[in-house]
Scaffold this motif. Structure first.
Motif, PDB file in Angstrom:
ATOM      1  N   LEU A   1       6.836   3.904   8.303  1.00 42.33           N
ATOM      2  CA  LEU A   1       7.191   5.153   8.986  1.00 42.33           C
ATOM      3  C   LEU A   1       7.644   4.884  10.413  1.00 42.33           C
ATOM      4  O   LEU A   1       8.605   5.498  10.901  1.00 42.33           O
ATOM      5  N   ALA A   2       6.961   3.943  11.093  1.00 42.10           N
ATOM      6  CA  ALA A   2       7.302   3.623  12.477  1.00 42.10           C
ATOM      7  C   ALA A   2       8.670   2.945  12.562  1.00 42.10           C
ATOM      8  O   ALA A   2       9.475   3.244  13.441  1.00 42.10           O
ATOM      9  N   VAL A   3       8.941   2.026  11.640  1.00 40.34           N
ATOM     10  CA  VAL A   3      10.222   1.312  11.635  1.00 40.34           C
ATOM     11  C   VAL A   3      11.350   2.233  11.172  1.00 40.34           C
ATOM     12  O   VAL A   3      12.516   2.058  11.563  1.00 40.34           O
ATOM     13  N   ASN A   4      11.001   3.211  10.347  1.00 42.45           N
ATOM     14  CA  ASN A   4      11.928   4.280   9.959  1.00 42.45           C
ATOM     15  C   ASN A   4      13.185   3.760   9.269  1.00 42.45           C
ATOM     16  O   ASN A   4      14.299   4.245   9.505  1.00 42.45           O
ATOM     17  N   GLY A   5      13.016   2.746   8.423  1.00 42.93           N
ATOM     18  CA  GLY A   5      14.124   2.270   7.610  1.00 42.93           C
ATOM     19  C   GLY A   5      15.133   1.397   8.316  1.00 42.93           C
ATOM     20  O   GLY A   5      16.101   0.943   7.686  1.00 42.93           O
ATOM     21  N   ARG A   6      14.922   1.119   9.594  1.00 40.72           N
ATOM     22  CA  ARG A   6      15.911   0.334  10.338  1.00 40.72           C
ATOM     23  C   ARG A   6      15.860  -1.143   9.973  1.00 40.72           C
ATOM     24  O   ARG A   6      16.883  -1.833  10.054  1.00 40.72           O
ATOM     25  N   LYS A   7      14.695  -1.640   9.585  1.00 40.58           N
ATOM     26  CA  LYS A   7      14.551  -3.029   9.172  1.00 40.58           C
ATOM     27  C   LYS A   7      13.591  -3.076   7.975  1.00 40.58           C
ATOM     28  O   LYS A   7      12.718  -2.204   7.842  1.00 40.58           O
ATOM     29  N   PRO A   8      13.705  -4.082   7.116  1.00 44.36           N
ATOM     30  CA  PRO A   8      12.798  -4.180   5.970  1.00 44.36           C
ATOM     31  C   PRO A   8      11.376  -4.510   6.398  1.00 44.36           C
ATOM     32  O   PRO A   8      11.165  -5.246   7.366  1.00 44.36           O
ATOM     33  N   VAL A   9      10.425  -3.954   5.658  1.00 46.75           N
ATOM     34  CA  VAL A   9       9.005  -4.194   5.919  1.00 46.75           C
ATOM     35  C   VAL A   9       8.384  -4.793   4.659  1.00 46.75           C
ATOM     36  O   VAL A   9       8.295  -4.130   3.622  1.00 46.75           O
ATOM     37  N   GLY A  10       7.994  -6.072   4.734  1.00 46.98           N
ATOM     38  CA  GLY A  10       7.341  -6.737   3.622  1.00 46.98           C
ATOM     39  C   GLY A  10       5.839  -6.542   3.680  1.00 46.98           C
ATOM     40  O   GLY A  10       5.280  -6.046   4.664  1.00 46.98           O
ATOM     41  N   PHE A  11       5.178  -6.941   2.604  1.00 48.97           N
ATOM     42  CA  PHE A  11       3.723  -6.783   2.530  1.00 48.97           C
ATOM     43  C   PHE A  11       3.104  -7.982   1.828  1.00 48.97           C
ATOM     44  O   PHE A  11       3.629  -8.479   0.820  1.00 48.97           O
ATOM     45  N   TYR A  12       1.992  -8.455   2.389  1.00 53.29           N
ATOM     46  CA  TYR A  12       1.171  -9.448   1.705  1.00 53.29           C
ATOM     47  C   TYR A  12      -0.281  -9.015   1.837  1.00 53.29           C
ATOM     48  O   TYR A  12      -0.779  -8.807   2.956  1.00 53.29           O
ATOM     49  N   GLY A  13      -0.954  -8.831   0.716  1.00 52.97           N
ATOM     50  CA  GLY A  13      -2.345  -8.404   0.767  1.00 52.97           C
ATOM     51  C   GLY A  13      -3.176  -8.994  -0.340  1.00 52.97           C
ATOM     52  O   GLY A  13      -2.661  -9.420  -1.380  1.00 52.97           O
ATOM     53  N   ARG A  14      -4.484  -9.044  -0.100  1.00 55.24           N
ATOM     54  CA  ARG A  14      -5.471  -9.386  -1.118  1.00 55.24           C
ATOM     55  C   ARG A  14      -6.495  -8.254  -1.130  1.00 55.24           C
ATOM     56  O   ARG A  14      -6.740  -7.620  -0.095  1.00 55.24           O
ATOM     57  N   SER A  15      -7.096  -8.000  -2.267  1.00 54.46           N
ATOM     58  CA  SER A  15      -7.992  -6.853  -2.362  1.00 54.46           C
ATOM     59  C   SER A  15      -9.294  -7.223  -3.044  1.00 54.46           C
ATOM     60  O   SER A  15      -9.479  -8.361  -3.506  1.00 54.46           O
ATOM     61  N   GLY A  16     -10.194  -6.245  -3.122  1.00 53.42           N
ATOM     62  CA  GLY A  16     -11.446  -6.424  -3.834  1.00 53.42           C
ATOM     63  C   GLY A  16     -12.395  -7.420  -3.207  1.00 53.42           C
ATOM     64  O   GLY A  16     -13.301  -7.927  -3.863  1.00 53.42           O
ATOM     65  N   GLY A  17     -12.204  -7.721  -1.930  1.00 54.33           N
ATOM     66  CA  GLY A  17     -13.046  -8.696  -1.249  1.00 54.33           C
ATOM     67  C   GLY A  17     -12.404 -10.054  -1.089  1.00 54.33           C
ATOM     68  O   GLY A  17     -12.985 -10.949  -0.476  1.00 54.33           O
ATOM     69  N   MET A  18     -11.195 -10.228  -1.620  1.00 56.75           N
ATOM     70  CA  MET A  18     -10.460 -11.469  -1.417  1.00 56.75           C
ATOM     71  C   MET A  18      -9.791 -11.447  -0.041  1.00 56.75           C
ATOM     72  O   MET A  18      -9.346 -10.396   0.422  1.00 56.75           O
ATOM     73  N   VAL A  19      -9.704 -12.597   0.591  1.00 53.20           N
ATOM     74  CA  VAL A  19      -9.171 -12.701   1.951  1.00 53.20           C
ATOM     75  C   VAL A  19      -7.851 -13.465   1.910  1.00 53.20           C
ATOM     76  O   VAL A  19      -7.775 -14.535   1.296  1.00 53.20           O
ATOM     77  N   PRO A  20      -6.797 -12.956   2.556  1.00 58.21           N
ATOM     78  CA  PRO A  20      -5.536 -13.704   2.601  1.00 58.21           C
ATOM     79  C   PRO A  20      -5.734 -15.064   3.263  1.00 58.21           C
ATOM     80  O   PRO A  20      -6.431 -15.173   4.274  1.00 58.21           O
ATOM     81  N   LEU A  21      -5.128 -16.091   2.698  1.00 57.29           N
ATOM     82  CA  LEU A  21      -5.172 -17.417   3.299  1.00 57.29           C
ATOM     83  C   LEU A  21      -3.942 -17.617   4.167  1.00 57.29           C
ATOM     84  O   LEU A  21      -2.829 -17.188   3.809  1.00 57.29           O
ATOM     85  N   ALA A  22      -4.118 -18.276   5.307  1.00 53.80           N
ATOM     86  CA  ALA A  22      -3.004 -18.478   6.234  1.00 53.80           C
ATOM     87  C   ALA A  22      -1.845 -19.205   5.555  1.00 53.80           C
ATOM     88  O   ALA A  22      -0.680 -18.881   5.788  1.00 53.80           O
ATOM     89  N   LYS A  23      -2.152 -20.174   4.710  1.00 52.64           N
ATOM     90  CA  LYS A  23      -1.087 -20.936   4.058  1.00 52.64           C
ATOM     91  C   LYS A  23      -0.248 -20.052   3.131  1.00 52.64           C
ATOM     92  O   LYS A  23       0.965 -20.233   3.009  1.00 52.64           O
ATOM     93  N   ASP A  24      -0.891 -19.084   2.492  1.00 51.34           N
ATOM     94  CA  ASP A  24      -0.160 -18.194   1.596  1.00 51.34           C
ATOM     95  C   ASP A  24       0.677 -17.183   2.385  1.00 51.34           C
ATOM     96  O   ASP A  24       1.789 -16.842   1.987  1.00 51.34           O
ATOM     97  N   VAL A  25       0.125 -16.702   3.502  1.00 51.22           N
ATOM     98  CA  VAL A  25       0.900 -15.793   4.350  1.00 51.22           C
ATOM     99  C   VAL A  25       2.106 -16.529   4.931  1.00 51.22           C
ATOM    100  O   VAL A  25       3.221 -15.981   4.987  1.00 51.22           O
ATOM    101  N   PHE A  26       1.904 -17.777   5.336  1.00 49.57           N
ATOM    102  CA  PHE A  26       3.011 -18.563   5.879  1.00 49.57           C
ATOM    103  C   PHE A  26       4.083 -18.802   4.821  1.00 49.57           C
ATOM    104  O   PHE A  26       5.291 -18.752   5.119  1.00 49.57           O
ATOM    105  N   ALA A  27       3.666 -19.039   3.599  1.00 56.28           N
ATOM    106  CA  ALA A  27       4.630 -19.200   2.506  1.00 56.28           C
ATOM    107  C   ALA A  27       5.455 -17.930   2.332  1.00 56.28           C
ATOM    108  O   ALA A  27       6.673 -17.992   2.071  1.00 56.28           O
ATOM    109  N   GLU A  28       4.816 -16.783   2.508  1.00 52.93           N
ATOM    110  CA  GLU A  28       5.534 -15.509   2.403  1.00 52.93           C
ATOM    111  C   GLU A  28       6.522 -15.352   3.547  1.00 52.93           C
ATOM    112  O   GLU A  28       7.627 -14.861   3.380  1.00 52.93           O
TER     113      GLU A  28
END
Length: 355
Positions: free
Chosen positions: A318-345
């Motif tokens: 909503l803040a970016v308002n379509g001017r640039k793409p917004v990607g997402f990386y998440g883990r759920s259910g108590g899993m924690v994103p790993l830095a290496k996986d976020v960097f790969a993204e």
């Protein structure tokens, strides 16, 4: 000033005491049980009141009573317990009562598990109870910031006569970090509360604490009053952190623990020649939309990192308002994103450009 090693949940309690809170009502639930355990010991030491209620529903209504009497008061819980408090939170908002509510989030939905998560974002910032309302929502990212933001939360609650929610996750509640504390505690000046139901005190009529408005026009007037207040809060109290944002071509964003992970990814990306930066909201509401809009003038894309299936990402879009793409990386259910996986993204997004 002294430096001590402190667990996040304990820091919440110590920060509240140093902010002048002397009334705590709560119920133990993992992963925040160390907080009521800490306050059960500390509150009597400072002449305060600690009461373990029979349920989260009772806790929030005890907070209503203490706040209505003019005292600095708080409660805490974790995700399912906060769900049980939603009606009481709506009552507190409608009666314009200042208090602090702490949510140390765990995995869900349902009872979920006791592992850390951030999937109560919608509940916190969109209003989990009934009616038109907002909460000021603060999201610390370190144990030191917990201490600092607890003081701020009570100040904002009194200043605007509104409940304030402080949200963290199980990692933040359980981790231990060094914090700097003043050896001599100087309590803040607590503002007078002439509206409180604390006896006549020279008045001819008692103060009435209420959120029931039978006449629709009167209830609408209350809502208009609240939203005028929310506009003032938005203008004055929006807070965030920027990191290596000046020339960023990809902007990572997240709050709390996820932001710490994202920050380390920014440094890793910079070391490999990728111009990455970070926006960390400190107030989840009011959300710092303007800083995202400004960053979108330069950055090619955004990546939202969350410990959920994707909630804050909607506010980023909503803040970016379509001017640039917004990607997402998440883990759920108590899993924690790993830095290496976020960097790969990050590398995948940069290789694909602003697709």
């Amino acid at each position: 000033m002294s430096k001590v090693l402190m667990k996040g949940n304990e820091a919440i309690g110590e920060g509240a005491i140093r902010a002048g809170c002397r009334h705590f009502f709560g119920y133990p639930i993992t992963p925040q049980s160390e907080l009521p355990h800490y306050l059960a010991k500390r509150m009597p030491e400072v002449g305060g009141v600690f009461l373990q209620a029979e349920s989260e529903t009772s806790s929030i209504n005890m907070v209503y009573g203490a706040a209505g009497a003019g005292f600095r008061t708080m409660t805490s819980s974790s995700s399912p317990g906060i769900s049980l408090m939603q009606e009481g939170i709506s009552y507190l908002v409608g009666a314009e009562l200042p208090c602090v509510i702490v949510n140390v989030m765990r995995g869900g939905p349902g009872l979920g598990n006791i592992a850390p998560a951030q999937s109560d974002y919608f509940q916190s910032v969109k209003g989990g109870g009934h009616g038109d309302y907002r909460l000021i929502v603060l999201a610390p990212a370190s144990v030191q910031e917990i201490i600092d933001l607890m003081g701020l939360s009570f100040g904002l609650a009194d200043q605007y006569r509104t409940p304030v929610m402080v949200v963290g996750d199980g990692i933040l509640g359980q981790m231990m970090e060094p914090v700097e504390l003043d050896e001599e505690v100087t309590l803040p000046e607590i503002p007078a509360k002439p509206w409180a139901a604390g006896g006549l005190k020279g008045r001819t009529a008692p103060n009435i604490i209420n959120s029931l408005y039978i006449v629709p026009e009167a209830c609408e007037d209350l809502n208009k009053k609240l939203f005028a207040k929310y506009e003032t809060i938005t203008q004055r109290e929006t807070r965030w952190e920027e990191y290596r944002l000046e020339d960023a071509e990809i902007v990572l964003t997240g709050f709390g623990t996820a932001a710490r992970i994202a920050k380390s990814v920014v440094d890793k990306a910079r070391a490999e020649g990728i111009k990455a930066g970070l926006i960390r909201p400190i107030t989840l509401w009011p959300f710092p939309s303007e800083v995202y809009a400004k960053a979108a003038e330069q950055a090619g894309q955004f990546l939202c990192v969350e410990m959920s299936m994707g909630q804050m990402v909607e506010d980023v879009k909503l803040a970016v308002n379509g001017r640039k793409p917004v990607g997402f990386y998440g883990r759920s259910g108590g899993m924690v994103p790993l830095a290496k996986d976020v960097f790969a993204e990050v590398k995948k997004l940069m290789a694909g450009g602003a697709q």
